[in-house]
Write a protein that holds these residues in place. Structure first.
Motif, short mmCIF file in Angstrom:
data_model
loop_
_atom_site.label_atom_id
_atom_site.label_comp_id
_atom_site.label_asym_id
_atom_site.label_seq_id
_atom_site.Cartn_x
_atom_site.Cartn_y
_atom_site.Cartn_z
N THR A 158 10.34 3.08 -0.69
CA THR A 158 9.22 2.39 -0.04
C THR A 158 9.65 1.78 1.29
OG1 THR A 158 8.18 1.87 -2.17
CG2 THR A 158 7.53 0.52 -0.28
N LYS A 159 10.80 1.12 1.30
CA LYS A 159 11.30 0.52 2.54
C LYS A 159 11.50 1.57 3.62
CE LYS A 159 13.69 -3.48 0.65
NZ LYS A 159 14.99 -4.15 0.48
N HIS A 160 12.05 2.72 3.23
CA HIS A 160 12.31 3.78 4.20
C HIS A 160 11.00 4.34 4.76
CE1 HIS A 160 14.48 7.01 6.15
NE2 HIS A 160 13.59 7.84 5.66
N VAL A 161 10.07 4.66 3.89
CA VAL A 161 8.78 5.22 4.33
C VAL A 161 8.04 4.21 5.19
CG1 VAL A 161 6.52 6.06 3.55
CG2 VAL A 161 8.61 6.85 2.40
N MET B 146 5.66 16.06 -0.22
CA MET B 146 4.36 15.42 -0.42
C MET B 146 4.27 14.11 0.39
SD MET B 146 3.28 16.23 -4.38
CE MET B 146 4.27 14.94 -5.04
N ILE B 147 5.37 13.37 0.44
CA ILE B 147 5.39 12.12 1.22
C ILE B 147 5.16 12.41 2.69
CG2 ILE B 147 6.89 10.25 2.04
CD1 ILE B 147 8.20 10.32 -0.79
N GLU B 148 5.86 13.41 3.21
CA GLU B 148 5.71 13.76 4.63
C GLU B 148 4.27 14.12 4.96
OE1 GLU B 148 10.12 15.39 5.90
OE2 GLU B 148 8.74 16.82 4.97
N GLY B 149 3.63 14.87 4.08
CA GLY B 149 2.24 15.24 4.32
C GLY B 149 1.28 14.07 4.19
N GLU C 181 0.84 -1.21 0.00
CA GLU C 181 0.00 0.00 0.00
C GLU C 181 0.87 1.26 0.00
OE1 GLU C 181 -4.03 -1.25 2.38
OE2 GLU C 181 -2.18 -1.16 3.55
N VAL C 182 1.96 1.21 0.76
CA VAL C 182 2.90 2.33 0.77
C VAL C 182 3.47 2.52 -0.63
CG1 VAL C 182 5.14 3.13 1.65
CG2 VAL C 182 3.48 2.09 3.22
N LYS D 213 9.48 4.16 8.61
CA LYS D 213 9.10 5.38 9.34
C LYS D 213 7.67 5.27 9.87
CE LYS D 213 12.22 8.76 8.84
NZ LYS D 213 12.83 9.40 9.99
N ILE D 214 6.77 4.75 9.06
CA ILE D 214 5.37 4.60 9.47
C ILE D 214 5.27 3.65 10.65
CG2 ILE D 214 3.13 3.65 8.78
CD1 ILE D 214 3.76 4.64 5.93
N ASN D 215 6.01 2.57 10.60
CA ASN D 215 5.94 1.56 11.65
C ASN D 215 6.72 1.94 12.90
OD1 ASN D 215 4.18 -0.38 10.50
ND2 ASN D 215 5.77 -0.82 9.02
#
Length: 85
Positions: free
Chosen positions: A75-78, A49-52, A5-6, A81-83
Motif C-alpha cells: 500500500t505504501k509503495h502504490v 492488475m495493480i498497474e492497470g 482507499e488505496v 507511486k500515485i502521488n
C-alpha cells in the motif's frame, strides 16, 4: 486518493487473485503475503492488475515479491507511486 482507499482497492485485488481463500474481513495490513500463499507468480499477476487499476508502472527492481512482505508495505509503495504522478 487516500492511503486507506488505496489499501481497500489492493485488498480487493488480492482477494480477487486468491479466490475464495480470503475475504475482505479477514485480510489485515500486516498479514504476510508468504503466509497467504502469495508466491512470485501470483504476485506478478497482482502487480499487472495493480498497474492497470491505478495507472502506474512498477520498476523492474520492484517485481520481487520479497520487496513487499505484506499489504501495508505494498500500500505504501502504490500510494507513493500515485502521488509521484
Amino acid at each position: 486518493m487516500s492511503q486507506s482507499e488505496v489499501e481497500s482497492k489492493l485488498k480487493k485485488l488480492i482477494i480477487d487473485t486468491l479466490g475464495d481463500e480470503l475475504s475482505l474481513d479477514n485480510l489485515e495490513p500486516e498479514d504476510k503475503f508468504e503466509e497467504l500463499g502469495i508466491n512470485s507468480v501470483i504476485f506478478i499477476k497482482t502487480v499487472v492488475m495493480i498497474e492497470g487499476t491505478f495507472d502506474i508502472e512498477f520498476e523492474d527492481d520492484d517485481l520481487d515479491v520479497n520487496n513487499f512482505v505484506d499489504l501495508k508495505s505494498l500500500t505504501k509503495h502504490v500510494y507513493s507511486k500515485i502521488n509521484a504522478i
